[in-house]
Design an enzyme around this catalytic site. Sequence first.
Site, PDB file in Angstrom:
ATOM      1  CG  ASP A  39      -2.091   0.922   1.084  1.00 12.02           C
ATOM      2  OD1 ASP A  39      -3.289   0.312   0.941  1.00 12.02           O
ATOM      3  OD2 ASP A  39      -1.996   2.288   1.106  1.00 12.02           O
ATOM      4  CG  PHE A 289     -30.369  -8.032  -1.507  1.00  4.06           C
ATOM      5  CD1 PHE A 289     -29.619  -6.941  -1.475  1.00  4.06           C
ATOM      6  CD2 PHE A 289     -29.676  -9.186  -0.842  1.00  4.06           C
ATOM      7  CE1 PHE A 289     -28.442  -6.825  -1.249  1.00  4.06           C
ATOM      8  CE2 PHE A 289     -28.346  -9.144  -0.383  1.00  4.06           C
ATOM      9  CZ  PHE A 289     -27.602  -7.826  -0.856  1.00  4.06           C
ATOM     10  N   GLY A 293     -37.122  -0.243   3.697  1.00 12.56           N
ATOM     11  CA  GLY A 293     -36.331   0.736   4.664  1.00 12.56           C
ATOM     12  C   GLY A 293     -35.635   1.637   3.840  1.00 12.56           C
ATOM     13  CB  CYS A 300     -20.163  -1.835  -3.599  1.00  9.72           C
ATOM     14  SG  CYS A 300     -18.456  -2.505  -3.214  1.00  9.72           S
TER      15      CYS A 300
HETATM   16  N1  LIG Z   1     -15.404  -2.686  -0.056  1.00  7.68           N
HETATM   17  C1  LIG Z   1     -16.044  -3.704  -0.834  1.00  7.68           C
HETATM   18  O1  LIG Z   1     -17.025  -4.337  -0.119  1.00  7.68           O
HETATM   19  C2  LIG Z   1     -15.875  -4.151  -2.149  1.00  7.68           C
HETATM   20  C3  LIG Z   1     -16.372  -5.374  -2.412  1.00  7.68           C
HETATM   21  C4  LIG Z   1     -16.063  -5.577  -3.846  1.00  7.68           C
HETATM   22  C5  LIG Z   1     -15.620  -4.937  -4.666  1.00  7.68           C
HETATM   23  N2  LIG Z   1     -14.815  -3.830  -4.358  1.00  7.68           N
HETATM   24  C6  LIG Z   1     -13.881  -3.012  -5.045  1.00  7.68           C
HETATM   25  O2  LIG Z   1     -12.629  -3.248  -4.774  1.00  7.68           O
HETATM   26  C7  LIG Z   1     -11.807  -2.183  -4.931  1.00  7.68           C
HETATM   27  C8  LIG Z   1     -11.098  -1.625  -3.570  1.00  7.68           C
HETATM   28  O3  LIG Z   1     -11.969  -1.366  -2.551  1.00  7.68           O
HETATM   29  P1  LIG Z   1     -11.828  -1.282  -1.202  1.00  7.68           P
HETATM   30  O4  LIG Z   1     -13.225  -0.742  -0.175  1.00  7.68           O
HETATM   31  O5  LIG Z   1     -10.982  -2.404  -0.700  1.00  7.68           O
HETATM   32  O6  LIG Z   1     -11.215   0.248  -1.124  1.00  7.68           O
HETATM   33  P2  LIG Z   1     -10.254   1.063  -0.066  1.00  7.68           P
HETATM   34  O7  LIG Z   1     -10.555   2.304  -0.076  1.00  7.68           O
HETATM   35  O8  LIG Z   1     -10.578   0.301   1.452  1.00  7.68           O
HETATM   36  O9  LIG Z   1      -8.803   0.388  -0.315  1.00  7.68           O
HETATM   37  C9  LIG Z   1      -7.996   0.885  -1.276  1.00  7.68           C
HETATM   38  C10 LIG Z   1      -6.492   1.035  -0.833  1.00  7.68           C
HETATM   39  O10 LIG Z   1      -5.738   1.017  -1.925  1.00  7.68           O
HETATM   40  C11 LIG Z   1      -4.429   1.809  -1.583  1.00  7.68           C
HETATM   41  N3  LIG Z   1      -4.091   2.635  -2.688  1.00  7.68           N
HETATM   42  C12 LIG Z   1      -4.616   3.450  -3.387  1.00  7.68           C
HETATM   43  N4  LIG Z   1      -3.541   3.853  -4.608  1.00  7.68           N
HETATM   44  C13 LIG Z   1      -2.599   3.018  -4.442  1.00  7.68           C
HETATM   45  C14 LIG Z   1      -1.404   3.044  -5.153  1.00  7.68           C
HETATM   46  N5  LIG Z   1      -1.151   3.681  -6.303  1.00  7.68           N
HETATM   47  N6  LIG Z   1      -0.454   1.913  -4.496  1.00  7.68           N
HETATM   48  C15 LIG Z   1      -0.899   1.430  -3.568  1.00  7.68           C
HETATM   49  N7  LIG Z   1      -1.859   1.339  -2.693  1.00  7.68           N
HETATM   50  C16 LIG Z   1      -2.698   2.381  -3.295  1.00  7.68           C
HETATM   51  C17 LIG Z   1      -5.289   3.170  -0.370  1.00  7.68           C
HETATM   52  O11 LIG Z   1      -4.142   3.447   0.239  1.00  7.68           O
HETATM   53  C18 LIG Z   1      -6.313   2.003   0.204  1.00  7.68           C
HETATM   54  O12 LIG Z   1      -5.658   1.322   1.235  1.00  7.68           O
HETATM   55  C19 LIG Z   1     -12.659  -1.016  -5.564  1.00  7.68           C
HETATM   56  O13 LIG Z   1     -12.443  -0.925  -6.716  1.00  7.68           O
HETATM   57  C20 LIG Z   1     -13.952  -1.394  -5.021  1.00  7.68           C
HETATM   58  O14 LIG Z   1     -15.026  -1.053  -5.915  1.00  7.68           O
HETATM   59  C21 LIG Z   1     -15.039  -3.270  -3.000  1.00  7.68           C
END
Ligand SMILES: NC(=O)c1ccc[n+]([C@@H]2O[C@H](COP(=O)([O-])OP(=O)(O)OC[C@H]3O[C@@H](n4cnc5c(N)ncnc54)[C@H](O)[C@@H]3O)[C@@H](O)[C@H]2O)c1
Length: 471
Positions: A39, A289, A293, A300
């Site tokens: 990260d 689902f 509410g 997402c």
């Molecule tokens: N959160 C969910 O429930 C979920 C579920 C399915 C899919 N997604 C998808 O997964 C992806 C990530 O979501 P998330 O919720 O984990 O995001 P998040 O914001 O929790 O985490 C993203 C991480 O990426 C890091 N980051 C960003 N740019 C970077 C770089 N250039 N180099 C290294 N690290 C970098 C950030 O510092 C952060 O820690 C998104 O596309 C989201 O739509 C999320």
Amino acid sequence: MEMGSVLEEFNVGVVGAGYVGIVTGACLAQIGHRVTCVDRDAGRVADLEEGRMPIFEPGLEELVVRNVRQGQLRFTTDLPEVVREADILFIAVDTPQRGDGSADLSSVGKVARAIGRALAEASPGADKTGRERPLVVVNKSTVPVGSGDYVSMLIKEGATEGGSSGVSYRVVSNPEFLREGSAVYDCLFPDRIVLGAERRDALDTMRALYEPIIEQSFPTQADPRPKVTVPFVTTDLVSAEMIKYAANAFLATKISFINEIATICELVGADVSSVAHGIGLDERIGSRFLSAGIGWGGSCFPKDVAALRAVAREYDHEPVLLDATVAVNERQSKRVISKLQRDLHTLKGKRVALLGLAFKPNTDDLREAPSLEIAHALDQRGARAAGYDPVAGKKAQNLLPDLKVVFDPYEALAGAHAAVLVTEWEELRALDLERVASLMESPKLLVDGRNALDPRAVHDAGLLYRGFGRG
Ligand SMILES: NC(=O)c1ccc[n+]([C@@H]2O[C@H](COP(=O)([O-])OP(=O)(O)OC[C@H]3O[C@@H](n4cnc5c(N)ncnc54)[C@H](O)[C@@H]3O)[C@@H](O)[C@H]2O)c1
């Protein structure tokens, strides 16, 4: 694969240590791979190395600490080193919504270029035996249709910047379906794994990576369901990207559908809970689902539905069903305010308790949480709101200047004219209703934003109950 058979172990890199990255990394380490999560946030990496989780997710801390201790999992800020070591590299960085609704791919783009540069600098392509082995770059971030090709192009451009034009890699799409609040479970026991690729060798590598999960052959302390073979859906890149958006759009539409039905139920005097039960038993519909509410929020659904609408418009297609899904959802938070106004009349000078702030139970995630919108609307109308959440309180303090955040639900309720159950945490479903009634001011209105409470019990405790679509 049977228990005890030989597992092909991979060096896995995961770029982005957020909700998806940490969970993916920890679960892949748990099934036997060597994983490094990278990260750009050095503070986050330092916390993770020390076993401090930057997010709340049930079971995650234990999984991370155990795998770090066993040497299966580590954290770093050094992307080039991870690229050099990895057989498979996941991109799991954020793809937030831009002003026009489309997905912001800038983080994904930066990572792709950096991968290209690192590949070029590491004279890639040869593993320890000297055999040609392309790096498999996995799009795990939710990205619009066509992003696989975009990532591929940026890797190539990065490689050219790094002084090489012949780097060896494959880009695959592996959308993530985990639910915050049960992410570790969903990762280890998924309904399906979807893989999109243009080349057979990359598919084979990914199948081998996931084999223990597909065959449910890894050791687990509490195996919550009978052994099954997890469907491994393989398709082309574009279809895999589309599967992710279509799944989230369908789920959001299902919730908006039942909310539309709930509004009509209210008008005609029907009970939406009975209606949902009655239709949900039809296997073609299914019972999940279908809870009426406040509606959907989170990191997402809002951005993914917006991105799909933006993609449709790019092709001059009006996505009328998706537009309506969003319109119904936007109406739901407003309906909370109408319900308060109906019984409190003016909101000026009224005190309102918001019970639950996270966008759903068992997470601390406040992204696009309905509580944000409701707190803002209350503030604009001159009401004073106090909010409580079992885990998201601290994050809410920074995010919600309009809200007084307290750390005890009864403190939020003391002196309140009304309360809104925003997030149906178990703890909030089980409140002592008589104590609630004794603390609140008349009219002691309880708006059940999730239809999670028993209206009769609320009424019998001396509170005024208002749900959604409950006659
Ligand atoms: N959160 C969910 O429930 C979920 C579920 C399915 C899919 N997604 C998808 O997964 C992806 C990530 O979501 P998330 O919720 O984990 O995001 P998040 O914001 O929790 O985490 C993203 C991480 O990426 C890091 N980051 C960003 N740019 C970077 C770089 N250039 N180099 C290294 N690290 C970098 C950030 O510092 C952060 O820690 C998104 O596309 C989201 O739509 C999320």
